[in-house]
Design a protein around this motif. Structure first.
Motif, short mmCIF file in Angstrom:
data_model
loop_
_atom_site.label_atom_id
_atom_site.label_comp_id
_atom_site.label_asym_id
_atom_site.label_seq_id
_atom_site.Cartn_x
_atom_site.Cartn_y
_atom_site.Cartn_z
N VAL A 108 -5.65 17.08 -16.70
CA VAL A 108 -5.97 16.67 -15.53
C VAL A 108 -6.59 15.41 -15.47
CG1 VAL A 108 -6.78 16.92 -13.14
CG2 VAL A 108 -5.61 18.89 -14.29
N VAL A 109 -6.00 14.15 -15.00
CA VAL A 109 -6.72 12.83 -14.91
C VAL A 109 -7.07 12.67 -13.60
CG1 VAL A 109 -6.17 10.47 -15.54
CG2 VAL A 109 -5.32 12.29 -17.18
N ALA A 110 -8.18 11.97 -13.62
CA ALA A 110 -8.43 11.74 -12.25
C ALA A 110 -8.31 10.21 -11.92
CB ALA A 110 -10.01 11.67 -12.19
N SER A 111 -7.60 9.94 -10.91
CA SER A 111 -7.16 8.70 -10.17
C SER A 111 -7.92 8.43 -9.01
CB SER A 111 -5.79 8.76 -10.07
OG SER A 111 -5.44 7.47 -9.38
N SER A 112 -7.37 7.59 -8.06
CA SER A 112 -8.10 7.52 -6.66
C SER A 112 -7.46 6.88 -5.64
CB SER A 112 -9.11 5.98 -7.21
OG SER A 112 -9.71 5.59 -5.97
N PRO A 113 -7.74 7.31 -4.59
CA PRO A 113 -6.92 6.92 -3.29
C PRO A 113 -7.07 5.28 -3.19
CG PRO A 113 -8.41 8.56 -2.47
CD PRO A 113 -8.91 8.04 -4.02
N THR A 114 -7.79 4.57 -3.95
CA THR A 114 -8.05 3.20 -3.81
C THR A 114 -6.53 2.49 -4.38
OG1 THR A 114 -9.05 2.90 -5.87
CG2 THR A 114 -10.41 3.17 -3.96
N VAL A 115 -5.76 3.32 -4.99
CA VAL A 115 -4.59 2.50 -5.68
C VAL A 115 -3.69 2.10 -4.68
CG1 VAL A 115 -4.51 3.99 -7.90
CG2 VAL A 115 -3.51 4.91 -5.83
N ILE A 116 -3.72 2.62 -3.33
CA ILE A 116 -2.79 2.18 -2.52
C ILE A 116 -3.05 0.78 -1.91
CG2 ILE A 116 -2.27 4.39 -1.81
CD1 ILE A 116 -4.00 3.99 1.03
N GLY A 117 -4.57 0.26 -2.17
CA GLY A 117 -5.01 -1.11 -1.91
C GLY A 117 -5.73 -1.34 -0.71
N TYR A 118 -6.13 -0.27 0.06
CA TYR A 118 -6.81 -0.59 1.14
C TYR A 118 -7.89 -1.53 0.84
CZ TYR A 118 -9.63 3.65 -0.26
OH TYR A 118 -10.11 4.43 -0.85
N GLY A 119 -8.53 -2.22 1.95
CA GLY A 119 -9.63 -3.23 1.41
C GLY A 119 -9.13 -4.58 0.96
N ALA A 120 -8.06 -5.04 0.69
CA ALA A 120 -7.64 -6.30 -0.01
C ALA A 120 -8.29 -7.32 0.87
CB ALA A 120 -6.30 -6.24 -0.46
N PRO A 121 -8.65 -8.24 0.18
CA PRO A 121 -9.28 -9.44 0.98
C PRO A 121 -8.38 -10.23 1.65
CG PRO A 121 -9.25 -9.97 -1.43
CD PRO A 121 -9.18 -8.39 -1.33
#
Length: 296
Positions: A108-121
Motif C-alpha cells: 500500500v503506497v501513500a499518495s495525497s488528495p493534493t494531486v487534484i491540484g487545489y491551491g494552485a496559484p
C-alpha cells in the motif's frame, strides 16, 4: 497473523498505523530515520530507503508479507522543490521495486488528495463536487507531482508483477496530540483551522483522524488479494473540518466552486469515500466534533 513493514513509522500517520496493526496481532517492523516509532513495533530500523541497496536489504532482511509505504517528505515547500520530488519519487520506486523483486504479497503506497491540484496559484476549480477517485489530477508543485508519480509507479509495478498493490490518498491527517492542541502539519492548531476558514479552505476543509486512516490502511492491506491490482482510494472523515456547511463556505474561500458547492449541505465533506465503503466496507468513525471536544 503476518509480518508488516511500515515505512515512515515515526510520522503522524505512521505511528497510528504501527499501533493499529500491532493491536490486530501483526508483527510490525518500523522503518524510519527519525525517532518516534511506537514501542508496539517488533523491530525498528533507521534505513535510508532512497538508497536502492538499503531498500532491497531491508525487504530481504525482514521478508514481510505486506509493506505499507508512508515514508516521504510530507509537507509541500518544506524543502527545495527538486529535493521533495527526488526523495519522494525515489522512495516510491525503490520500495515498489524491492517489494516486487523479493516476493512481497501486498503493498500500500501513500499518495495525497493534493494531486487534484487545489491551491494552485493560477486558480483552480473542481470538475465536480464531491471529489472522488475519478476526478482529474492537476499537480502544480513538487509535492503533489511526486505523489502522482508515486501512484503511477505503484500501477506500473502492479502491471509488471504478481504483488498486489494499491494507493491511498489520506486527507489532512490529525493524530491524537493535535486534537489536544499541538500544531498540525501546517503549523496551525485544529481550532485555528476551524476559527479561520481561509486556513482550511485552501485544502477544501478535508481531514481525517490518523486512527481512522490507519484502520482504513489495515483493511485495505487485508483486502488486497480480492481487489483489482492498482486501485486508488481516498480516505477522509465523514464531515468537513468546518463550522458551517461547505455550500456556504467554499464559494467564499475557493473562487470557482460556486457551480458545484450547492450540494455540500450540512456537514457533507468535499471528498467522497464511497469507493472505500463499497469495496472495503470501511467508514471513518471519528469527527472533529467529538475529538476536539474531548480535549477541552
Amino acid at each position: 497473523m503476518s509480518r508488516v513493514l511500515v515505512t515512515g513509522s515515526a510520522g503522524r500517520l505512521g505511528r497510528s498505523v504501527v499501533s493499529t496493526l500491532a493491536a490486530a496481532g501483526h508483527e510490525v517492523v518500523g522503518v524510519d530515520r527519525a525517532p518516534g516509532t511506537p514501542a508496539e513495533a517488533a523491530a525498528t530500523l533507521p534505513a535510508d530507503l532512497t538508497d536502492t541497496g538499503e531498500a532491497f536489504e531491508v525487504i530481504a532482511r525482514f521478508q514481510p508479507e505486506s509493506v505499507i509505504h508512508l515514508a516521504a517528505i510530507a509537507t509541500p515547500f518544506s524543502y527545495p522543490e527538486s529535493v521533495i520530488y527526488k526523495v519522494n519519487t525515489q522512495l516510491a520506486f525503490n520500495v515498489c521495486e524491492a517489494s516486487v523483486a523479493l516476493g512481497v504479497r501486498g503493498v500500500v503506497v501513500a499518495s495525497s488528495p493534493t494531486v487534484i491540484g487545489y491551491g494552485a496559484p493560477g486558480g483552480w476549480a473542481p470538475a465536480y463536487l464531491p471529489i472522488d477517485e475519478e476526478h482529474p489530477v492537476r499537480p502544480w508543485n513538487a509535492y503533489n507531482l511526486s505523489k502522482v508519480v508515486a501512484e503511477q509507479t505503484m500501477k506500473a509495478f502492479a502491471v509488471a508483477g504478481t504483488t498486489k498493490m494499491a494507493a491511498v490518498r489520506p486527507c489532512f491527517v490529525i493524530p491524537p496530540e493535535e486534537w489536544a492542541g499541538a500544531p498540525t502539519q501546517s503549523g496551525h492548531t485544529v481550532r485555528e483551522r476551524l476559527d479561520r476558514p481561509e486556513l482550511g479552505g485552501v485544502s477544501l476543509f478535508n481531514y481525517i483522524d490518523s486512527r481512522d486512516a490507519a484502520d482504513m490502511i489495515a483493511v485495505l492491506a487485508e483486502a488486497l488479494p480480492e481487489l483489482p491490482n492498482g486501485e486508488v482510494f481516498f480516505a477522509g472523515a465523514a464531515d468537513a473540518l468546518a463550522r458551517k456547511p461547505l455550500a456556504d463556505l467554499l464559494p467564499q474561500v475557493v473562487p470557482g466552486t460556486e457551480p458545484f458547492a450547492a450540494g455540500l449541505t450540512g456537514t457533507t465533506p468535499a471528498f467522497s469515500t464511497t469507493k472505500a465503503q463499497r469495496l472495503l466496507g470501511w467508514q471513518p468513525r471519528r469527527s472533529w466534533r467529538t475529538e476536539l471536544k474531548e480535549s477541552e
